[in-house]
Design a protein around this motif. Structure first.
Motif, PDB file in Angstrom:
ATOM      1  N   GLY A  36      18.053 122.166   9.520  1.00 25.27           N
ATOM      2  CA  GLY A  36      18.892 120.845   8.836  1.00 25.27           C
ATOM      3  C   GLY A  36      19.063 119.734   9.959  1.00 25.27           C
ATOM      4  O   GLY A  36      19.262 120.053  11.153  1.00 25.27           O
ATOM      5  N   HIS A  37      19.484 118.621   9.478  1.00 24.62           N
ATOM      6  CA  HIS A  37      19.789 117.415  10.412  1.00 24.62           C
ATOM      7  C   HIS A  37      21.074 117.619  11.317  1.00 24.62           C
ATOM      8  O   HIS A  37      21.336 116.875  12.259  1.00 24.62           O
ATOM      9  CB  HIS A  37      19.949 116.078   9.790  1.00 24.62           C
ATOM     10  N   LYS A  66      12.050 108.532  -0.657  1.00 28.88           N
ATOM     11  CA  LYS A  66      12.297 110.210  -0.407  1.00 28.88           C
ATOM     12  C   LYS A  66      11.490 110.769  -1.887  1.00 28.88           C
ATOM     13  O   LYS A  66      11.040 112.137  -1.575  1.00 28.88           O
ATOM     14  CB  LYS A  66      13.793 110.518  -0.926  1.00 28.88           C
ATOM     15  N   TYR A 102      20.697 100.087   1.337  1.00 23.55           N
ATOM     16  CA  TYR A 102      20.167 101.401   1.068  1.00 23.55           C
ATOM     17  C   TYR A 102      19.002 101.488   0.203  1.00 23.55           C
ATOM     18  O   TYR A 102      19.221 100.950  -1.152  1.00 23.55           O
ATOM     19  CB  TYR A 102      21.444 102.183   0.630  1.00 23.55           C
ATOM     20  N   GLN A 119      26.414 115.075   8.526  1.00 27.36           N
ATOM     21  CA  GLN A 119      27.746 114.555   8.166  1.00 27.36           C
ATOM     22  C   GLN A 119      29.003 115.336   8.003  1.00 27.36           C
ATOM     23  O   GLN A 119      29.946 115.173   7.618  1.00 27.36           O
ATOM     24  CB  GLN A 119      27.361 113.634   6.939  1.00 27.36           C
ATOM     25  N   MET A 166      15.228 112.544  16.854  1.00 28.62           N
ATOM     26  CA  MET A 166      15.315 114.083  16.766  1.00 28.62           C
ATOM     27  C   MET A 166      14.271 114.271  16.154  1.00 28.62           C
ATOM     28  O   MET A 166      13.889 113.760  15.064  1.00 28.62           O
ATOM     29  CB  MET A 166      16.648 114.564  16.292  1.00 28.62           C
ATOM     30  N   ILE A 217      22.602 111.589  -3.785  1.00 32.28           N
ATOM     31  CA  ILE A 217      23.139 111.320  -2.462  1.00 32.28           C
ATOM     32  C   ILE A 217      24.398 111.985  -2.609  1.00 32.28           C
ATOM     33  O   ILE A 217      25.262 111.673  -3.677  1.00 32.28           O
ATOM     34  CB  ILE A 217      23.133 109.998  -2.170  1.00 32.28           C
ATOM     35  N   GLU A 250      27.865 117.056  -1.094  1.00 36.47           N
ATOM     36  CA  GLU A 250      26.576 116.928  -1.546  1.00 36.47           C
ATOM     37  C   GLU A 250      26.417 116.858  -2.994  1.00 36.47           C
ATOM     38  O   GLU A 250      27.428 117.475  -3.641  1.00 36.47           O
ATOM     39  CB  GLU A 250      25.906 118.034  -0.911  1.00 36.47           C
ATOM     40  N   ARG A 304       9.910 116.244  -0.584  1.00 36.30           N
ATOM     41  CA  ARG A 304       9.898 115.588  -1.917  1.00 36.30           C
ATOM     42  C   ARG A 304       9.061 114.375  -2.181  1.00 36.30           C
ATOM     43  O   ARG A 304       8.576 114.254  -3.074  1.00 36.30           O
ATOM     44  CB  ARG A 304      11.306 115.081  -1.935  1.00 36.30           C
ATOM     45  N   ASN A 354      27.089 108.600   0.204  1.00 32.21           N
ATOM     46  CA  ASN A 354      27.141 108.671   1.701  1.00 32.21           C
ATOM     47  C   ASN A 354      25.658 108.507   2.146  1.00 32.21           C
ATOM     48  O   ASN A 354      24.891 109.102   1.412  1.00 32.21           O
ATOM     49  CB  ASN A 354      27.344 110.168   2.037  1.00 32.21           C
ATOM     50  N   VAL A 390      17.324 110.718  13.224  1.00 35.73           N
ATOM     51  CA  VAL A 390      16.828 112.041  12.936  1.00 35.73           C
ATOM     52  C   VAL A 390      15.821 111.830  12.076  1.00 35.73           C
ATOM     53  O   VAL A 390      15.561 111.435  10.900  1.00 35.73           O
ATOM     54  CB  VAL A 390      18.055 112.778  12.330  1.00 35.73           C
ATOM     55  N   GLN A 412      14.182 119.478  17.822  1.00 41.09           N
ATOM     56  CA  GLN A 412      15.006 120.539  16.932  1.00 41.09           C
ATOM     57  C   GLN A 412      14.144 121.888  16.887  1.00 41.09           C
ATOM     58  O   GLN A 412      13.023 121.612  16.602  1.00 41.09           O
ATOM     59  CB  GLN A 412      15.882 120.236  15.874  1.00 41.09           C
ATOM     60  N   GLN A 447      18.646 107.725   9.241  1.00 40.53           N
ATOM     61  CA  GLN A 447      17.635 108.563   8.723  1.00 40.53           C
ATOM     62  C   GLN A 447      16.459 107.874   8.775  1.00 40.53           C
ATOM     63  O   GLN A 447      16.224 106.582   9.100  1.00 40.53           O
ATOM     64  CB  GLN A 447      18.083 108.969   7.324  1.00 40.53           C
ATOM     65  N   ASP A 448      15.159 108.408   8.293  1.00 43.66           N
ATOM     66  CA  ASP A 448      13.860 108.241   8.748  1.00 43.66           C
ATOM     67  C   ASP A 448      13.350 106.863   7.684  1.00 43.66           C
ATOM     68  O   ASP A 448      12.505 106.355   8.192  1.00 43.66           O
ATOM     69  CB  ASP A 448      12.977 109.251   8.599  1.00 43.66           C
ATOM     70  N   GLY A 507      13.418 114.771  11.860  1.00 43.09           N
ATOM     71  CA  GLY A 507      12.658 116.192  11.926  1.00 43.09           C
ATOM     72  C   GLY A 507      12.223 116.620  10.656  1.00 43.09           C
ATOM     73  O   GLY A 507      11.508 117.666  10.562  1.00 43.09           O
ATOM     74  N   GLY A 508      12.488 116.006   9.651  1.00 45.02           N
ATOM     75  CA  GLY A 508      12.176 116.308   8.281  1.00 45.02           C
ATOM     76  C   GLY A 508      10.872 115.823   7.997  1.00 45.02           C
ATOM     77  O   GLY A 508      10.387 114.877   8.214  1.00 45.02           O
TER      78      GLY A 508
HETATM   79  N1  UGB Z   1      16.257 115.800   9.044  1.00 48.48           N
HETATM   80  C1  UGB Z   1      15.973 116.117  10.262  1.00 48.48           C
HETATM   81  O1  UGB Z   1      15.815 115.729  11.328  1.00 48.48           O
HETATM   82  N2  UGB Z   1      15.853 117.621  10.568  1.00 48.48           N
HETATM   83  C2  UGB Z   1      16.039 118.597   9.532  1.00 48.48           C
HETATM   84  O2  UGB Z   1      15.909 119.643   9.511  1.00 48.48           O
HETATM   85  C3  UGB Z   1      16.309 118.113   8.050  1.00 48.48           C
HETATM   86  C4  UGB Z   1      16.064 116.679   7.828  1.00 48.48           C
HETATM   87  P1  UGB Z   1      16.486 114.156   3.695  1.00 48.48           P
HETATM   88  P2  UGB Z   1      18.831 115.261   2.694  1.00 48.48           P
HETATM   89  O3  UGB Z   1      20.904 109.355   2.516  1.00 48.48           O
HETATM   90  O4  UGB Z   1      20.006 109.823   0.715  1.00 48.48           O
HETATM   91  C5  UGB Z   1      20.717 113.499   3.300  1.00 48.48           C
HETATM   92  O5  UGB Z   1      15.539 115.467   3.363  1.00 48.48           O
HETATM   93  O6  UGB Z   1      19.258 116.052   3.679  1.00 48.48           O
HETATM   94  C6  UGB Z   1      16.257 114.513   8.871  1.00 48.48           C
HETATM   95  C7  UGB Z   1      22.332 113.748   2.991  1.00 48.48           C
HETATM   96  O7  UGB Z   1      22.486 115.127   3.329  1.00 48.48           O
HETATM   97  O8  UGB Z   1      15.883 113.070   3.690  1.00 48.48           O
HETATM   98  O9  UGB Z   1      18.466 115.713   1.190  1.00 48.48           O
HETATM   99  C8  UGB Z   1      15.082 113.476   8.068  1.00 48.48           C
HETATM  100  O10 UGB Z   1      13.880 113.589   8.699  1.00 48.48           O
HETATM  101  C9  UGB Z   1      22.858 113.129   1.594  1.00 48.48           C
HETATM  102  O11 UGB Z   1      24.319 113.376   1.716  1.00 48.48           O
HETATM  103  O12 UGB Z   1      18.041 114.056   3.144  1.00 48.48           O
HETATM  104  O13 UGB Z   1      20.267 114.366   2.123  1.00 48.48           O
HETATM  105  C10 UGB Z   1      15.800 112.653   7.440  1.00 48.48           C
HETATM  106  O14 UGB Z   1      15.649 111.368   8.386  1.00 48.48           O
HETATM  107  C11 UGB Z   1      22.511 111.832   1.475  1.00 48.48           C
HETATM  108  O15 UGB Z   1      23.217 110.773   2.117  1.00 48.48           O
HETATM  109  C12 UGB Z   1      17.213 112.872   7.168  1.00 48.48           C
HETATM  110  O16 UGB Z   1      17.263 114.140   8.189  1.00 48.48           O
HETATM  111  C13 UGB Z   1      21.048 111.607   1.614  1.00 48.48           C
HETATM  112  O17 UGB Z   1      20.350 112.101   2.773  1.00 48.48           O
HETATM  113  C14 UGB Z   1      17.794 113.353   6.053  1.00 48.48           C
HETATM  114  O18 UGB Z   1      16.768 114.207   5.179  1.00 48.48           O
HETATM  115  C15 UGB Z   1      20.641 110.014   1.705  1.00 48.48           C
END
Ligand code: UGB
Length: 676
Positions: A315-316, A506, A502, A479, A177, A381, A400, A125, A430, A118, A208, A344-345, A120-121
């Motif tokens: 959101g993801h 961010k 991990y 999730q 995505m 997290i 969350e 931050r 998580n 995923v 998305q 994630q990214d 798309g974000g």
């Molecule tokens: N993302 C998308 O692809 N599309 C969107 O619309 C938004 C995001 P963030 P977040 O592992 O550290 C998550 O912003 O959402 C992608 C979990 O919810 O980095 O604050 C974006 O590109 C949290 O429970 O994180 O928090 C990125 O790859 C915790 O596990 C991914 O979604 C935290 O991650 C996450 O987006 C973590």
């Protein structure tokens, strides 16, 4: 009403939906018929997109929004009736027999896996201007996040095929995505790096869409008026000089604009560049120029956006509906795949944990397996939590970080989320690496269409909660998928050591420097240092004497600096594979750098005090022994405010000075020994 005769039947249907859901205000400022008709058409195009990209359409979005906004106004607790407790999961220790067995199993299963990133974000931050997957995960070898992910998947693919008895041709699929914010740049990154060695057909991008913003508790859609702060722009033409230095491949430059850029890339991309080599084609995007309103050249304010609904990311959680509607899950199922792995990214460690976690899924037959790490109380997290309802229902789900503490306080834990005697919160963190079994996943999505339980987070102007500071929208998280599952679903989780699994990137340097002492920074600095620490600790586990780290401060963050050790995933993705590559008694000093790029490089009684870089083609077998001694590479502090340094370095607070190294490349097959 007076515009009605201009509308197509589909547009009339969309207009009806808007009127029936109380959105008449959207038409209040419309010009008379015949004026700005193109903008009106574009409005309906946008409404059609918003309607078709949301499961259940716009009417369903507005209905859910009203319910959630009313709950939010009433201060309703989303966990009403639920009591949290610490769930039981699989806890793994790197390198023990249990871990090795799970890794073996995971590598076997990998040929039946598909990966979903995923991305798309934009990562507000972090405040980085590019897409996050294009950042270097570490600057010693300069490996980018997306490169690391793809090379890891390819290494897993090879390892899995080597274990298979048959003539294995597996190509593990990767879905990325993206969103409007990241799509074109993700394609450009893949394209200009030859997909980092993956076959282009293995990779599929799903974009998305954003969702409509809401202006008030009645879920009135927000008109996009932000553009009254913009100058209207228009296209000018540019003349390009032909390229003249190429004899064999005629270059083609395509000048695009904001209107055509992404779609031109998509067209080329989905048609394999119509036979041209991708490197022959270069896109140059022209910028528009300001429009003039009168003879005095007064610049025109762009008011066209009163015909647009304001949108924001959803959101993801969108990933489930997108995968389902694309039909790709069925294709994977028909091809015999069994697992879907979401990630994630920006987590440079992730793939060190993937084989064992997949092994846990296969062994425990989990429909859903979330990867987790020990989590400091209040760390940003989510916490994996068991929720038990007064009526007996239970679920294991991510809560969350901003909700866990109040939930605990409201259910008899006056101190909220606090560390226990281990120094960590009892609720594992998580990391949003999820492994789903494909069959049950398809069954569930067939029922839900991929819709995920949403939430809304309006910022109210005052305690009356009647108006918002700025528009809001519904959001969803990937999730939260298990929330709709029946109690019979096998939902588990796997806890790994944080040093192994991990290290996300961010937070920007300023915010990272404010993180309470002892909690992880989640910055580019800590993300890079975590890679060196993990690789050092892994080598220690297989018998190498790696020196202790020193503590240094970069961008106001105190971090452990271990020897800068990196290797390509194909050198060693699992404990067993790495152990096989190391024998005898080797040592690496703290000031050292070691970069291994070849697959069959073996370390034997090696001592490194300086910098050593080895690359080798796959069928070259290289034994490295003896003593490497040179001035090596050093880390030089830089300030994140120093604009003369590229942004991807500035956000780390250091750069690498390459003073002296031993560098060897083996380009031909054969057996070699390097003994400096
Ligand atoms: N993302 C998308 O692809 N599309 C969107 O619309 C938004 C995001 P963030 P977040 O592992 O550290 C998550 O912003 O959402 C992608 C979990 O919810 O980095 O604050 C974006 O590109 C949290 O429970 O994180 O928090 C990125 O790859 C915790 O596990 C991914 O979604 C935290 O991650 C996450 O987006 C973590």
């Amino acid at each position: 009403q007076h515009n009605l005769h201009l509308l197509t039947p589909q547009q009339i249907e969309l207009a009806k939906i808007l009127l029936e859901t109380g959105q008449t205000h959207l038409f209040e400022h419309w010009a008379e018929p015949g004026v700005e008709d193109d903008e009106k058409k574009a409005f309906f195009d946008q409404v059609a997109r918003l309607d078709s990209s949301y499961p259940g359409g716009l009417a369903s979005y507005i209905k859910t929004a009203r319910e959630l906004l009313s709950d939010s106004k009433a201060g309703k607790n989303p966990f009403d009736g639920f009591t949290p407790s610490v769930p039981k999961g699989e806890v793994l220790t790197y390198g023990d027999n249990n871990f090795i067995n799970f890794e073996d199993m995971g590598v076997k299963e990998a040929r039946k896996a598909a990966f979903v990133l995923v991305a798309g974000g934009l990562g507000e931050r972090l405040g980085y201007n590019g897409i996050k997957v294009a950042l270097p995960a570490e600057t010693t070898a300069g490996t980018l996040f997306l490169q690391n992910y793809i090379e890891s998947i390819l290494a897993l693919q090879d390892a899995s095929c080597r274990l298979a008895q048959d003539d294995c041709q597996t190509k593990i699929p990767l879905v990325i995505m993206t969103s409007d914010d990241t799509h074109a740049r993700t394609i450009e990154l893949l394209e200009s790096n030859s997909y980092f060695g993956m076959e282009p057909t293995q990779v599929k991008l799903l974009k998305q869409e954003k969702v409509a913003c809401l202006d008030d508790n009645d879920a009135r859609l927000a008109v996009d008026l932000r553009n009254k702060y913009r100058i209207q722009v228009s296209v000018i033409t540019l003349t390009l000089k032909p390229h003249d230095d190429c004899q064999t491949k005629i270059p083609l430059v395509i000048m695009t604009s904001d209107d055509t850029h992404a779609r031109t890339i998509e067209l080329l991309e989905s048609n394999s560049y119509f036979g041209m080599e991708p490197t022959q084609v270069k896109l140059l995007k022209q910028e528009k120029v300001a429009c003039l309103d009168d003879n005095d050249a007064r610049l025109a304010v762009d008011l066209r956006n009163r015909y647009r609904i304001q949108t924001k990311p959803h959101g993801h959680g969108d990933v489930h509906a997108l995968l389902f509607s694309s039909g790709i899950l069925k294709v994977w199922h028909d091809a015999g795949l069994r697992w879907v792995l979401f990630f994630q990214d920006t987590n440079g460690l992730l793939f060190k944990a993937i084989p064992a976690a997949l092994g846990v899924s296969a062994t425990r037959q989990y429909h859903v397996n979330s990867l987790a790490v020990p989590r400091k109380a209040k760390e940003a997290i989510g916490g994996i939590t068991k929720l038990t309802h007064a009526d007996g229902r239970t679920m294991v789900i991510n809560v969350e970080y901003n909700q866990l503490d109040p939930l605990l306080r409201a259910t008899g834990n006056p101190n909220g989320d606090v560390n226990c005697e281990t120094g960590y919160s009892p609720f594992p963190g998580n990391i949003n690496q999820l492994i789903f079994e494909l069959g049950p996943y398809i069954d569930e999505l067939t029922k839900t269409g991929g819709a995920i339980k949403e939430f809304v987070n309006p910022k109210y102007k005052d305690a009356s909660k009647t108006s918002f500071k700025s528009s809001t929208r519904l959001e969803c998280m990937m999730q939260d998928y298990p929330k709709t599952l029946p109690p019979s679903a096998r939902v588990g989780f796997t806890v790994m050591d944080a040093w192994l699994a991990y290290a996300p990137v961010k937070n920007n340097p300023e915010d990272a420097a404010k993180v309470p002492k002892g909690n992880p920074y989640h910055s580019a600095t800590s993300g890079e240092m975590a890679i060196y620490r993990a690789n050092s600790l892994i080598l220690r586990k297989v018998g190498v004497q790696v020196a202790d780290p020193v503590v240094q401060v970069f961008n106001g963050q105190e971090v452990e600096v271990w020897p800068r050790i990196t290797w390509k995933p194909k050198w060693g993705l699992t404990f067993a594979e790495i152990k096989r590559k190391v024998c005898g008694s080797s040592t690496i000093s703290q000031r050292s750098t070691m970069v291994i790029k070849g697959r069959n490089v073996f370390l034997e009684d090696l001592s490194v005090d300086g910098a050593l870089l080895i690359d080798a083609v796959d069928d070259a077998e290289v034994k490295v022994r003896g003593s490497v001694q040179n001035k090596g590479w050093t880390l030089e502090n830089i300030d994140y405010k120093d604009a003369s340094v590229p942004e991807e370095l500035r956000i780390r607070g250091f750069k690498i000075n390459k003073i002296e190294q031993l560098e060897k490349n083996y380009c031909e097959s054969g057996n070699f020994t390097l003994e400096p």
